[in-house]
Structures are given as C-alpha cells and as structure tokens.
Write a protein that holds these residues in place. Sequence first.
Motif, PDB file in Angstrom:
ATOM      1  N   ILE A  36      37.645 140.426   7.897  1.00 43.72           N
ATOM      2  CA  ILE A  36      38.080 141.887   6.631  1.00 43.72           C
ATOM      3  C   ILE A  36      37.891 141.953   5.635  1.00 43.72           C
ATOM      4  O   ILE A  36      37.610 141.633   4.557  1.00 43.72           O
ATOM      5  CB  ILE A  36      39.925 142.451   7.419  1.00 43.72           C
ATOM      6  CG1 ILE A  36      39.695 143.191   8.561  1.00 43.72           C
ATOM      7  CG2 ILE A  36      39.850 143.859   6.705  1.00 43.72           C
ATOM      8  CD1 ILE A  36      40.369 143.703   9.263  1.00 43.72           C
ATOM      9  N   LEU A  37      39.151 140.749   5.433  1.00 40.68           N
ATOM     10  CA  LEU A  37      39.138 140.616   3.783  1.00 40.68           C
ATOM     11  C   LEU A  37      39.869 139.441   3.409  1.00 40.68           C
ATOM     12  O   LEU A  37      40.679 138.785   4.863  1.00 40.68           O
ATOM     13  CB  LEU A  37      39.633 141.583   2.873  1.00 40.68           C
ATOM     14  CG  LEU A  37      40.714 141.792   2.776  1.00 40.68           C
ATOM     15  CD1 LEU A  37      41.731 140.821   2.208  1.00 40.68           C
ATOM     16  CD2 LEU A  37      41.381 143.137   2.695  1.00 40.68           C
ATOM     17  N   HIS A  38      40.480 138.227   2.388  1.00 41.77           N
ATOM     18  CA  HIS A  38      40.366 136.903   2.502  1.00 41.77           C
ATOM     19  C   HIS A  38      40.748 136.947   0.793  1.00 41.77           C
ATOM     20  O   HIS A  38      41.094 138.205   0.235  1.00 41.77           O
ATOM     21  CB  HIS A  38      40.068 135.620   2.600  1.00 41.77           C
ATOM     22  CG  HIS A  38      39.080 135.598   1.497  1.00 41.77           C
ATOM     23  ND1 HIS A  38      37.958 136.181   1.320  1.00 41.77           N
ATOM     24  CD2 HIS A  38      39.128 135.004   0.258  1.00 41.77           C
ATOM     25  CE1 HIS A  38      37.403 134.901   0.041  1.00 41.77           C
ATOM     26  NE2 HIS A  38      38.355 134.602  -0.295  1.00 41.77           N
ATOM     27  N   GLN A  39      42.822 136.605   0.257  1.00 43.11           N
ATOM     28  CA  GLN A  39      42.971 136.396  -0.651  1.00 43.11           C
ATOM     29  C   GLN A  39      43.397 134.218  -0.629  1.00 43.11           C
ATOM     30  O   GLN A  39      43.591 134.577  -0.207  1.00 43.11           O
ATOM     31  CB  GLN A  39      44.379 137.300  -0.984  1.00 43.11           C
ATOM     32  CG  GLN A  39      44.009 138.494  -1.449  1.00 43.11           C
ATOM     33  CD  GLN A  39      45.410 139.263  -0.850  1.00 43.11           C
ATOM     34  OE1 GLN A  39      46.506 138.723  -0.803  1.00 43.11           O
ATOM     35  NE2 GLN A  39      44.961 140.010  -2.075  1.00 43.11           N
ATOM     36  N   LEU A  40      43.529 133.462  -2.020  1.00 41.48           N
ATOM     37  CA  LEU A  40      43.393 133.020  -2.385  1.00 41.48           C
ATOM     38  C   LEU A  40      44.273 132.709  -3.543  1.00 41.48           C
ATOM     39  O   LEU A  40      43.772 133.846  -4.619  1.00 41.48           O
ATOM     40  CB  LEU A  40      42.450 131.800  -1.946  1.00 41.48           C
ATOM     41  CG  LEU A  40      43.345 130.350  -3.078  1.00 41.48           C
ATOM     42  CD1 LEU A  40      43.279 128.970  -1.578  1.00 41.48           C
ATOM     43  CD2 LEU A  40      41.906 129.106  -3.086  1.00 41.48           C
ATOM     44  N   LYS A  41      45.824 132.938  -3.700  1.00 43.33           N
ATOM     45  CA  LYS A  41      46.373 131.959  -4.810  1.00 43.33           C
ATOM     46  C   LYS A  41      46.706 131.169  -4.631  1.00 43.33           C
ATOM     47  O   LYS A  41      47.160 130.381  -4.098  1.00 43.33           O
ATOM     48  CB  LYS A  41      47.132 133.189  -4.059  1.00 43.33           C
ATOM     49  CG  LYS A  41      47.319 134.549  -3.612  1.00 43.33           C
ATOM     50  CD  LYS A  41      47.146 135.586  -4.466  1.00 43.33           C
ATOM     51  CE  LYS A  41      46.789 137.106  -4.561  1.00 43.33           C
ATOM     52  NZ  LYS A  41      46.800 138.077  -5.105  1.00 43.33           N
ATOM     53  N   LYS A  42      46.473 130.805  -6.251  1.00 47.22           N
ATOM     54  CA  LYS A  42      47.181 129.812  -6.608  1.00 47.22           C
ATOM     55  C   LYS A  42      48.267 129.440  -6.836  1.00 47.22           C
ATOM     56  O   LYS A  42      49.311 130.472  -7.722  1.00 47.22           O
ATOM     57  CB  LYS A  42      46.774 128.884  -7.771  1.00 47.22           C
ATOM     58  CG  LYS A  42      46.690 127.561  -8.385  1.00 47.22           C
ATOM     59  CD  LYS A  42      46.124 127.270  -9.384  1.00 47.22           C
ATOM     60  CE  LYS A  42      46.004 125.769  -9.916  1.00 47.22           C
ATOM     61  NZ  LYS A  42      45.040 125.435 -10.821  1.00 47.22           N
ATOM     62  N   CYS A  43      49.657 128.939  -6.798  1.00 46.51           N
ATOM     63  CA  CYS A  43      51.303 128.836  -6.662  1.00 46.51           C
ATOM     64  C   CYS A  43      51.223 128.421  -8.313  1.00 46.51           C
ATOM     65  O   CYS A  43      50.588 127.545  -8.830  1.00 46.51           O
ATOM     66  CB  CYS A  43      51.740 127.550  -6.004  1.00 46.51           C
ATOM     67  SG  CYS A  43      53.201 127.433  -6.529  1.00 46.51           S
ATOM     68  N   ILE A  44      52.264 128.944  -8.882  1.00 39.96           N
ATOM     69  CA  ILE A  44      52.239 129.334 -10.238  1.00 39.96           C
ATOM     70  C   ILE A  44      53.909 128.186 -10.239  1.00 39.96           C
ATOM     71  O   ILE A  44      53.728 127.134 -10.859  1.00 39.96           O
ATOM     72  CB  ILE A  44      52.650 129.833 -10.496  1.00 39.96           C
ATOM     73  CG1 ILE A  44      53.772 130.922 -10.389  1.00 39.96           C
ATOM     74  CG2 ILE A  44      51.200 130.877 -11.458  1.00 39.96           C
ATOM     75  CD1 ILE A  44      54.075 132.412 -11.591  1.00 39.96           C
ATOM     76  N   GLU A  45      54.148 127.640  -9.498  1.00 40.81           N
ATOM     77  CA  GLU A  45      55.961 127.069  -9.446  1.00 40.81           C
ATOM     78  C   GLU A  45      54.983 125.141  -9.046  1.00 40.81           C
ATOM     79  O   GLU A  45      55.801 124.408  -9.832  1.00 40.81           O
ATOM     80  CB  GLU A  45      56.423 127.194  -8.602  1.00 40.81           C
ATOM     81  CG  GLU A  45      56.963 128.511  -9.021  1.00 40.81           C
ATOM     82  CD  GLU A  45      57.992 128.946  -8.178  1.00 40.81           C
ATOM     83  OE1 GLU A  45      58.820 129.901  -8.799  1.00 40.81           O
ATOM     84  OE2 GLU A  45      57.818 128.539  -6.842  1.00 40.81           O
ATOM     85  N   LYS A  46      53.822 125.280  -8.396  1.00 40.03           N
ATOM     86  CA  LYS A  46      53.683 124.285  -7.415  1.00 40.03           C
ATOM     87  C   LYS A  46      51.831 124.177  -7.958  1.00 40.03           C
ATOM     88  O   LYS A  46      51.613 124.293  -7.040  1.00 40.03           O
ATOM     89  CB  LYS A  46      53.949 123.264  -6.675  1.00 40.03           C
ATOM     90  CG  LYS A  46      55.428 124.109  -6.238  1.00 40.03           C
ATOM     91  CD  LYS A  46      56.403 122.623  -4.817  1.00 40.03           C
ATOM     92  CE  LYS A  46      57.609 122.721  -5.039  1.00 40.03           C
ATOM     93  NZ  LYS A  46      57.913 121.723  -3.662  1.00 40.03           N
TER      94      LYS A  46
END
Length: 92
Positions: A36-46
């Motif tokens: 259906i869909l995806h999201q890749l998120k980069k952590c801002i703390e690590k």
Amino acid sequence: MILEVTILNIKAGLSDEFEINFQKAKKIISSIKGYILHQLKKCIEKENKHILLVNWETIEDHEIGFRKTGEYQEWKALLHHFNDPFSAVKAL
C-alpha cells in the motif's frame, strides 16, 4: 491492513549510503502485490537509526508475497548489510 514496523540500526558512517540504496529498494517493494505505502524516517536523536513503516493489504502479502520472492533477495542485497544488529520486523 497490516503495518510492518522495523527499527533500523545502521552501521556508523553508512546512513547516507543506506539512504541512497533505499531509493533503489523502494522501487522493488512498491511493485509487490499487496503493498500500500511506506515511510522511512530518520531519527533526529540518534544519527544511525531509522524506522521503516510499510502498509500491506494482508499478513500474507507481508510474510509470503514479499519475503518468498526473488524481489526480496534484491531488497536484501541492497539493504541488509547496513544493519548492525539485524533489525527485528514486527507486524501490527
């Protein structure tokens, strides 16, 4: 609908290369039946941590329709060597 959640611990110094490879890999996963869909998120703390969220129509699309294909082998070749340790995938 199934939500696949993966915390990705990328080896130090390889986040940029991982993100470049992910641009190629996302074309693979988005072509799979049930995606259906995806999201890749980069952590801002690590710096070397990402989260991948993928929505699938069914659990079978997630576990069999993708993981039992040649396309999954391509996905693995592009991305799995960046993980340390290897990430656990959970379906919700």
